[in-house]
Design a protein around this motif. Structure first.
Motif, PDB file in Angstrom:
ATOM      1  N   GLU A  96       0.821  -1.206   0.000  1.00 37.73           N
ATOM      2  CA  GLU A  96       0.000   0.000   0.000  1.00 37.73           C
ATOM      3  C   GLU A  96       0.854   1.255   0.000  1.00 37.73           C
ATOM      4  N   GLU A  97       2.036   1.187   0.633  1.00 32.50           N
ATOM      5  CA  GLU A  97       2.918   2.357   0.615  1.00 32.50           C
ATOM      6  C   GLU A  97       3.464   2.589  -0.784  1.00 32.50           C
ATOM      7  N   VAL A  98       3.780   1.514  -1.491  1.00 36.44           N
ATOM      8  CA  VAL A  98       4.225   1.656  -2.873  1.00 36.44           C
ATOM      9  C   VAL A  98       3.125   2.310  -3.698  1.00 36.44           C
ATOM     10  N   ARG A  99       1.890   1.868  -3.500  1.00 37.59           N
ATOM     11  CA  ARG A  99       0.756   2.454  -4.213  1.00 37.59           C
ATOM     12  C   ARG A  99       0.613   3.932  -3.884  1.00 37.59           C
ATOM     13  N   ALA A 100       0.780   4.288  -2.609  1.00 38.59           N
ATOM     14  CA  ALA A 100       0.671   5.683  -2.207  1.00 38.59           C
ATOM     15  C   ALA A 100       1.734   6.536  -2.888  1.00 38.59           C
ATOM     16  N   ASP A 101       2.970   6.019  -2.950  1.00 41.21           N
ATOM     17  CA  ASP A 101       4.039   6.755  -3.628  1.00 41.21           C
ATOM     18  C   ASP A 101       3.702   6.951  -5.102  1.00 41.21           C
ATOM     19  N   ASP A 102       3.120   5.928  -5.719  1.00 40.85           N
ATOM     20  CA  ASP A 102       2.736   6.039  -7.129  1.00 40.85           C
ATOM     21  C   ASP A 102       1.658   7.110  -7.309  1.00 40.85           C
ATOM     22  N   ILE A 103       0.690   7.155  -6.392  1.00 37.97           N
ATOM     23  CA  ILE A 103      -0.410   8.111  -6.494  1.00 37.97           C
ATOM     24  C   ILE A 103       0.092   9.549  -6.387  1.00 37.97           C
ATOM     25  N   VAL A 104       0.886   9.846  -5.359  1.00 38.80           N
ATOM     26  CA  VAL A 104       1.358  11.228  -5.196  1.00 38.80           C
ATOM     27  C   VAL A 104       2.347  11.601  -6.290  1.00 38.80           C
ATOM     28  N   GLY A 105       3.152  10.631  -6.740  1.00 34.42           N
ATOM     29  CA  GLY A 105       4.089  10.918  -7.824  1.00 34.42           C
ATOM     30  C   GLY A 105       3.368  11.268  -9.106  1.00 34.42           C
ATOM     31  N   ALA A 106       2.336  10.480  -9.432  1.00 33.58           N
ATOM     32  CA  ALA A 106       1.565  10.752 -10.646  1.00 33.58           C
ATOM     33  C   ALA A 106       0.835  12.081 -10.541  1.00 33.58           C
ATOM     34  N   ALA A 107       0.284  12.385  -9.351  1.00 40.85           N
ATOM     35  CA  ALA A 107      -0.431  13.647  -9.160  1.00 40.85           C
ATOM     36  C   ALA A 107       0.515  14.839  -9.290  1.00 40.85           C
ATOM     37  N   ALA A 108       1.717  14.720  -8.735  1.00 42.10           N
ATOM     38  CA  ALA A 108       2.694  15.814  -8.832  1.00 42.10           C
ATOM     39  C   ALA A 108       3.102  16.042 -10.285  1.00 42.10           C
ATOM     40  N   ARG A 109       3.322  14.949 -11.021  1.00 41.06           N
ATOM     41  CA  ARG A 109       3.691  15.088 -12.444  1.00 41.06           C
ATOM     42  C   ARG A 109       2.544  15.705 -13.239  1.00 41.06           C
ATOM     43  N   ARG A 110       1.316  15.356 -12.885  1.00 43.08           N
ATOM     44  CA  ARG A 110       0.149  15.928 -13.559  1.00 43.08           C
ATOM     45  C   ARG A 110       0.104  17.440 -13.343  1.00 43.08           C
ATOM     46  N   ALA A 111       0.352  17.868 -12.103  1.00 43.85           N
ATOM     47  CA  ALA A 111       0.348  19.306 -11.798  1.00 43.85           C
ATOM     48  C   ALA A 111       1.429  20.041 -12.587  1.00 43.85           C
ATOM     49  N   LEU A 112       2.598  19.431 -12.708  1.00 44.89           N
ATOM     50  CA  LEU A 112       3.699  20.069 -13.427  1.00 44.89           C
ATOM     51  C   LEU A 112       3.435  20.125 -14.926  1.00 44.89           C
ATOM     52  N   ARG A 113       2.771  19.104 -15.458  1.00 41.14           N
ATOM     53  CA  ARG A 113       2.409  19.168 -16.877  1.00 41.14           C
ATOM     54  C   ARG A 113       1.425  20.297 -17.129  1.00 41.14           C
ATOM     55  N   ARG A 114       0.542  20.517 -16.185  1.00 43.33           N
ATOM     56  CA  ARG A 114      -0.456  21.567 -16.336  1.00 43.33           C
ATOM     57  C   ARG A 114       0.163  22.947 -16.145  1.00 43.33           C
ATOM     58  N   ARG A 115       1.033  23.063 -15.150  1.00 49.46           N
ATOM     59  CA  ARG A 115       1.690  24.336 -14.851  1.00 49.46           C
ATOM     60  C   ARG A 115       3.192  24.097 -14.734  1.00 49.46           C
ATOM     61  N   PRO A 116       3.927  24.102 -15.856  1.00 46.49           N
ATOM     62  CA  PRO A 116       5.342  23.723 -15.860  1.00 46.49           C
ATOM     63  C   PRO A 116       6.220  24.535 -14.913  1.00 46.49           C
ATOM     64  N   GLY A 117       5.904  25.776 -14.651  1.00 49.93           N
ATOM     65  CA  GLY A 117       6.749  26.580 -13.782  1.00 49.93           C
ATOM     66  C   GLY A 117       6.421  26.494 -12.310  1.00 49.93           C
ATOM     67  N   LEU A 118       5.448  25.681 -11.960  1.00 49.69           N
ATOM     68  CA  LEU A 118       4.967  25.606 -10.583  1.00 49.69           C
ATOM     69  C   LEU A 118       5.931  24.808  -9.704  1.00 49.69           C
ATOM     70  N   LYS A 119       6.123  25.262  -8.470  1.00 48.52           N
ATOM     71  CA  LYS A 119       6.910  24.511  -7.491  1.00 48.52           C
ATOM     72  C   LYS A 119       5.986  23.503  -6.822  1.00 48.52           C
ATOM     73  N   VAL A 120       6.275  22.203  -7.005  1.00 49.91           N
ATOM     74  CA  VAL A 120       5.396  21.142  -6.524  1.00 49.91           C
ATOM     75  C   VAL A 120       6.176  20.187  -5.630  1.00 49.91           C
ATOM     76  N   SER A 121       5.602  19.854  -4.487  1.00 53.38           N
ATOM     77  CA  SER A 121       6.162  18.834  -3.609  1.00 53.38           C
ATOM     78  C   SER A 121       5.088  17.799  -3.322  1.00 53.38           C
ATOM     79  N   ALA A 122       5.493  16.628  -2.824  1.00 55.69           N
ATOM     80  CA  ALA A 122       4.549  15.549  -2.549  1.00 55.69           C
ATOM     81  C   ALA A 122       4.925  14.864  -1.243  1.00 55.69           C
ATOM     82  N   ASP A 123       3.906  14.375  -0.536  1.00 57.25           N
ATOM     83  CA  ASP A 123       4.146  13.726   0.741  1.00 57.25           C
ATOM     84  C   ASP A 123       3.129  12.617   0.966  1.00 57.25           C
ATOM     85  N   VAL A 124       3.592  11.501   1.552  1.00 58.20           N
ATOM     86  CA  VAL A 124       2.736  10.394   1.954  1.00 58.20           C
ATOM     87  C   VAL A 124       2.712  10.353   3.473  1.00 58.20           C
TER      88      VAL A 124
END
Length: 290
Positions: A58-86
Protein backbone atom coordinates in the motif's frame (compact mmCIF):
# COMPACT_ATOMS: atom_id res chain seq x y z
CA UNK A 1 6.18 33.46 -1.65
CA UNK A 2 3.30 32.80 0.74
CA UNK A 3 2.11 29.60 2.37
CA UNK A 4 1.66 26.67 -0.04
CA UNK A 5 -1.64 25.42 -1.35
CA UNK A 6 -2.31 21.82 -0.27
CA UNK A 7 -4.33 19.34 -2.32
CA UNK A 8 -5.42 15.96 -0.97
CA UNK A 9 -5.32 13.00 -3.37
CA UNK A 10 -6.37 9.35 -3.20
CA UNK A 11 -6.06 8.22 -6.81
CA UNK A 12 -9.74 8.77 -7.64
CA UNK A 13 -10.95 10.80 -10.62
CA UNK A 14 -12.38 13.57 -8.37
CA UNK A 15 -9.03 13.95 -6.63
CA UNK A 16 -7.19 14.14 -9.96
CA UNK A 17 -9.54 16.92 -11.08
CA UNK A 18 -8.76 18.60 -7.77
CA UNK A 19 -5.05 18.47 -8.66
CA UNK A 20 -5.74 20.30 -11.93
CA UNK A 21 -7.81 22.93 -10.15
CA UNK A 22 -5.25 23.33 -7.35
CA UNK A 23 -2.38 23.73 -9.83
CA UNK A 24 -4.23 26.59 -11.52
CA UNK A 25 -5.10 28.15 -8.18
CA UNK A 26 -1.52 27.91 -6.89
CA UNK A 27 -0.25 29.54 -10.09
CA UNK A 28 -2.75 32.39 -9.68
CA UNK A 29 -1.65 32.90 -6.07
CA UNK A 30 2.07 32.56 -6.98
CA UNK A 31 2.56 29.94 -4.24
CA UNK A 32 3.88 26.38 -4.17
CA UNK A 33 1.60 23.35 -4.43
CA UNK A 34 1.87 20.43 -1.99
CA UNK A 35 0.27 17.12 -2.95
CA UNK A 36 -0.68 14.95 0.05
CA UNK A 37 -1.81 11.34 0.27
CA UNK A 38 -2.80 10.13 3.74
CA UNK A 39 -3.77 6.57 4.64
CA UNK A 40 -3.38 4.17 7.55
CA UNK A 41 -1.66 1.60 5.30
CA UNK A 42 0.60 0.50 8.18
CA UNK A 43 -2.35 -0.61 10.29
CA UNK A 44 -3.72 -2.93 7.63
CA UNK A 45 -0.61 -4.06 5.73
CA UNK A 46 1.96 -4.39 8.51
CA UNK A 47 5.68 -5.10 8.23
CA UNK A 48 5.05 -8.78 7.48
CA UNK A 49 4.03 -7.85 3.92
CA UNK A 50 7.24 -5.99 3.15
CA UNK A 51 8.65 -7.03 -0.21
CA UNK A 52 12.07 -6.79 -1.80
CA UNK A 53 11.61 -3.04 -2.18
CA UNK A 54 11.36 -2.76 1.58
CA UNK A 55 7.86 -1.28 1.66
CA UNK A 56 4.34 -2.62 2.21
CA UNK A 57 2.37 -2.81 -1.04
CA UNK A 58 0.00 0.00 0.00
CA UNK A 59 2.92 2.36 0.61
CA UNK A 60 4.22 1.66 -2.87
CA UNK A 61 0.76 2.45 -4.21
CA UNK A 62 0.67 5.68 -2.21
CA UNK A 63 4.04 6.75 -3.63
CA UNK A 64 2.74 6.04 -7.13
CA UNK A 65 -0.41 8.11 -6.49
CA UNK A 66 1.36 11.23 -5.20
CA UNK A 67 4.09 10.92 -7.82
CA UNK A 68 1.57 10.75 -10.65
CA UNK A 69 -0.43 13.65 -9.16
CA UNK A 70 2.69 15.81 -8.83
CA UNK A 71 3.69 15.09 -12.44
CA UNK A 72 0.15 15.93 -13.56
CA UNK A 73 0.35 19.31 -11.80
CA UNK A 74 3.70 20.07 -13.43
CA UNK A 75 2.41 19.17 -16.88
CA UNK A 76 -0.46 21.57 -16.34
CA UNK A 77 1.69 24.34 -14.85
CA UNK A 78 5.34 23.72 -15.86
CA UNK A 79 6.75 26.58 -13.78
CA UNK A 80 4.97 25.61 -10.58
CA UNK A 81 6.91 24.51 -7.49
CA UNK A 82 5.40 21.14 -6.52
CA UNK A 83 6.16 18.83 -3.61
CA UNK A 84 4.55 15.55 -2.55
CA UNK A 85 4.15 13.73 0.74
CA UNK A 86 2.74 10.39 1.95
CA UNK A 87 1.36 10.46 5.50
CA UNK A 88 0.62 7.16 7.31
CA UNK A 89 -2.40 8.35 9.28
CA UNK A 90 -6.11 9.06 9.04
CA UNK A 91 -6.72 11.44 6.10
CA UNK A 92 -8.99 13.74 8.13
CA UNK A 93 -6.40 14.37 10.85
CA UNK A 94 -3.50 14.64 8.41
CA UNK A 95 -5.21 17.20 6.19
CA UNK A 96 -6.46 19.33 9.08
CA UNK A 97 -2.90 19.44 10.41
CA UNK A 98 -1.51 20.30 6.96
CA UNK A 99 -3.99 23.17 6.83
CA UNK A 100 -2.27 24.89 9.75
CA UNK A 101 0.59 25.82 7.42
CA UNK A 102 -1.33 26.25 4.17
CA UNK A 103 -2.96 29.15 2.36
CA UNK A 104 -5.86 26.80 1.56
CA UNK A 105 -6.77 23.12 1.22
CA UNK A 106 -8.26 21.76 -2.01
CA UNK A 107 -10.27 18.51 -1.96
CA UNK A 108 -12.38 16.56 -4.41
CA UNK A 109 -15.81 15.09 -3.83
CA UNK A 110 -16.25 11.38 -3.33
CA UNK A 111 -19.28 9.36 -4.32
CA UNK A 112 -20.43 6.16 -6.01
CA UNK A 113 -21.66 5.51 -9.51
CA UNK A 114 -23.86 8.30 -10.87
CA UNK A 115 -24.04 9.99 -7.48
CA UNK A 116 -20.42 11.12 -7.50
CA UNK A 117 -21.36 14.80 -7.99
CA UNK A 118 -24.17 14.65 -5.42
CA UNK A 119 -22.44 13.07 -2.44
CA UNK A 120 -19.70 14.58 -0.34
CA UNK A 121 -17.20 12.18 1.21
CA UNK A 122 -16.67 12.08 4.96
CA UNK A 123 -13.04 13.21 4.61
CA UNK A 124 -13.97 16.42 2.74
CA UNK A 125 -16.82 17.14 5.14
CA UNK A 126 -14.70 16.61 8.27
CA UNK A 127 -11.79 18.67 6.97
CA UNK A 128 -14.09 21.53 5.93
CA UNK A 129 -15.59 21.49 9.42
CA UNK A 130 -12.31 21.65 11.35
CA UNK A 131 -9.50 23.17 9.26
CA UNK A 132 -7.90 26.45 10.30
CA UNK A 133 -7.55 27.64 6.70
CA UNK A 134 -10.04 27.94 3.83
CA UNK A 135 -11.10 24.57 2.39
CA UNK A 136 -12.15 24.45 -1.26
CA UNK A 137 -14.24 21.42 -2.17
CA UNK A 138 -14.54 20.76 -5.89
CA UNK A 139 -18.17 20.36 -6.89
CA UNK A 140 -19.91 20.71 -10.23
CA UNK A 141 -18.99 19.43 -13.68
CA UNK A 142 -16.58 22.26 -14.54
CA UNK A 143 -14.23 21.86 -11.59
CA UNK A 144 -10.93 21.35 -13.44
CA UNK A 145 -10.28 24.92 -14.59
CA UNK A 146 -9.65 27.99 -12.48
CA UNK A 147 -8.90 30.49 -15.25
CA UNK A 148 -11.11 33.57 -15.31
CA UNK A 149 -12.07 32.96 -18.91
CA UNK A 150 -13.93 29.76 -18.01
CA UNK A 151 -14.71 30.05 -14.35
CA UNK A 152 -17.33 32.77 -14.15
CA UNK A 153 -18.16 34.98 -11.20
CA UNK A 154 -17.38 34.50 -7.52
CA UNK A 155 -20.43 34.33 -5.24
CA UNK A 156 -20.18 35.34 -1.58
CA UNK A 157 -22.84 34.34 0.91
CA UNK A 158 -23.05 37.25 3.37
CA UNK A 159 -24.06 36.22 6.88
CA UNK A 160 -23.96 37.95 10.27
CA UNK A 161 -20.17 38.33 10.62
CA UNK A 162 -19.99 41.98 9.54
CA UNK A 163 -17.31 43.85 7.63
CA UNK A 164 -14.38 42.00 9.26
CA UNK A 165 -15.49 38.63 7.92
CA UNK A 166 -12.68 36.34 6.79
CA UNK A 167 -14.98 34.92 4.12
CA UNK A 168 -15.56 38.38 2.66
CA UNK A 169 -11.82 39.05 2.47
CA UNK A 170 -11.22 35.66 0.86
CA UNK A 171 -13.95 36.26 -1.73
CA UNK A 172 -12.46 39.63 -2.73
CA UNK A 173 -9.04 38.01 -3.07
CA UNK A 174 -10.36 35.24 -5.30
CA UNK A 175 -12.31 37.65 -7.49
CA UNK A 176 -9.24 39.86 -7.85
CA UNK A 177 -6.99 36.91 -8.80
CA UNK A 178 -9.42 35.80 -11.49
CA UNK A 179 -10.32 39.31 -12.67
CA UNK A 180 -13.89 38.10 -12.17
CA UNK A 181 -16.93 39.93 -10.77
CA UNK A 182 -17.99 39.29 -7.19
CA UNK A 183 -21.67 38.73 -6.48
CA UNK A 184 -22.37 39.37 -2.77
CA UNK A 185 -25.69 37.79 -1.77
CA UNK A 186 -27.68 38.30 1.41
CA UNK A 187 -30.77 36.13 1.95
CA UNK A 188 -33.69 37.36 4.03
CA UNK A 189 -36.99 35.97 5.24
CA UNK A 190 -40.08 37.10 7.04
CA UNK A 191 -40.97 35.13 10.18
CA UNK A 192 -43.81 32.68 9.63
CA UNK A 193 -46.38 34.98 11.24
CA UNK A 194 -45.32 37.76 8.84
CA UNK A 195 -45.45 35.72 5.64
CA UNK A 196 -45.02 37.76 2.47
CA UNK A 197 -47.68 35.56 0.91
CA UNK A 198 -50.39 36.81 3.28
CA UNK A 199 -52.42 39.51 1.47
CA UNK A 200 -52.65 41.68 4.61
CA UNK A 201 -48.98 41.39 5.55
CA UNK A 202 -47.19 41.44 2.22
CA UNK A 203 -46.26 45.11 2.35
CA UNK A 204 -44.65 46.74 5.37
CA UNK A 205 -43.19 43.71 7.21
CA UNK A 206 -41.55 42.39 4.07
CA UNK A 207 -40.10 45.80 3.23
CA UNK A 208 -38.60 46.14 6.71
CA UNK A 209 -36.95 42.73 6.54
CA UNK A 210 -35.54 43.46 3.12
CA UNK A 211 -34.21 46.83 4.29
CA UNK A 212 -32.51 45.13 7.23
CA UNK A 213 -30.86 42.66 4.83
CA UNK A 214 -29.68 45.51 2.60
CA UNK A 215 -28.20 47.33 5.60
CA UNK A 216 -26.39 44.20 6.75
CA UNK A 217 -25.03 43.72 3.24
CA UNK A 218 -23.75 47.29 3.08
CA UNK A 219 -22.08 46.93 6.49
CA UNK A 220 -20.33 43.73 5.42
CA UNK A 221 -19.04 45.40 2.24
CA UNK A 222 -18.18 48.76 3.79
CA UNK A 223 -14.45 48.38 3.13
CA UNK A 224 -14.79 46.79 -0.32
CA UNK A 225 -11.73 47.32 -2.54
CA UNK A 226 -12.20 49.46 -5.63
CA UNK A 227 -10.37 47.08 -7.98
CA UNK A 228 -13.07 44.38 -7.88
CA UNK A 229 -16.33 44.54 -9.83
CA UNK A 230 -18.91 44.16 -7.06
CA UNK A 231 -22.62 43.36 -7.32
CA UNK A 232 -24.91 43.43 -4.29
CA UNK A 233 -28.10 41.36 -4.08
CA UNK A 234 -30.70 40.74 -1.40
CA UNK A 235 -32.92 37.73 -2.10
CA UNK A 236 -35.98 36.54 -0.20
CA UNK A 237 -35.79 32.89 0.80
CA UNK A 238 -33.82 30.38 2.90
CA UNK A 239 -30.09 31.12 2.68
CA UNK A 240 -29.29 27.55 1.62
CA UNK A 241 -31.70 27.66 -1.32
CA UNK A 242 -30.65 31.16 -2.35
CA UNK A 243 -26.96 30.21 -2.47
CA UNK A 244 -27.59 26.94 -4.27
CA UNK A 245 -29.50 28.87 -6.94
CA UNK A 246 -26.62 31.35 -7.21
CA UNK A 247 -24.08 28.52 -7.61
CA UNK A 248 -25.60 27.34 -10.89
CA UNK A 249 -23.66 29.76 -13.06
CA UNK A 250 -20.79 30.61 -10.69
CA UNK A 251 -17.14 29.66 -10.69
CA UNK A 252 -16.76 29.65 -6.91
CA UNK A 253 -19.13 29.94 -3.95
CA UNK A 254 -17.64 31.34 -0.73
CA UNK A 255 -19.29 30.93 2.68
CA UNK A 256 -18.05 31.39 6.22
CA UNK A 257 -18.15 28.83 9.03
CA UNK A 258 -17.85 29.85 12.66
CA UNK A 259 -15.24 28.06 14.76
CA UNK A 260 -15.93 27.59 18.47
CA UNK A 261 -12.79 26.60 20.40
CA UNK A 262 -13.36 23.51 22.50
CA UNK A 263 -16.35 22.32 20.46
CA UNK A 264 -15.78 18.78 19.17
CA UNK A 265 -18.64 18.44 16.67
CA UNK A 266 -18.82 19.54 13.05
CA UNK A 267 -18.35 23.32 12.98
CA UNK A 268 -20.07 24.20 9.74
CA UNK A 269 -23.60 25.43 10.27
CA UNK A 270 -26.65 24.35 8.27
CA UNK A 271 -26.02 26.64 5.30
CA UNK A 272 -22.38 25.63 4.79
CA UNK A 273 -23.28 21.97 5.26
CA UNK A 274 -26.03 22.24 2.66
CA UNK A 275 -24.00 23.95 -0.04
CA UNK A 276 -21.11 21.52 0.42
CA UNK A 277 -23.45 18.67 -0.45
CA UNK A 278 -25.47 20.25 -3.25
CA UNK A 279 -23.75 23.27 -4.85
CA UNK A 280 -23.29 23.28 -8.62
CA UNK A 281 -19.79 24.81 -8.42
CA UNK A 282 -16.69 24.56 -6.19
CA UNK A 283 -17.32 25.71 -2.62
CA UNK A 284 -14.86 27.53 -0.35
CA UNK A 285 -15.52 27.18 3.37
CA UNK A 286 -13.69 29.94 5.24
CA UNK A 287 -13.30 29.64 9.03
CA UNK A 288 -14.63 32.56 11.08
CA UNK A 289 -13.56 32.86 14.71
CA UNK A 290 -16.49 33.12 17.13
Amino acid sequence: MGLPLVVGVDGSEPSLRAVDWAADEAALRAVALKVVYASLWERYEGSALASDVGKPSEEVRADDIVGAAARRALRRRPGLKVSADVLPEEPEYALVREGRNASALVLGTRGRSGLVEMLLGSVSLTVAAHADCPVIVLRGSHDNRVGAESRGRVVLGVGETGKDSAATGFAFQEARLRAAPLDAVRAWRCPAHESVDHPLLAGEPARLHEEHAAEALEEALKDAPTDVELHRRTVEGPARRVLLDASRDAGLLVVGARRNPGHLGLQLGRVAHGVLHHAACPVAIVPEQA
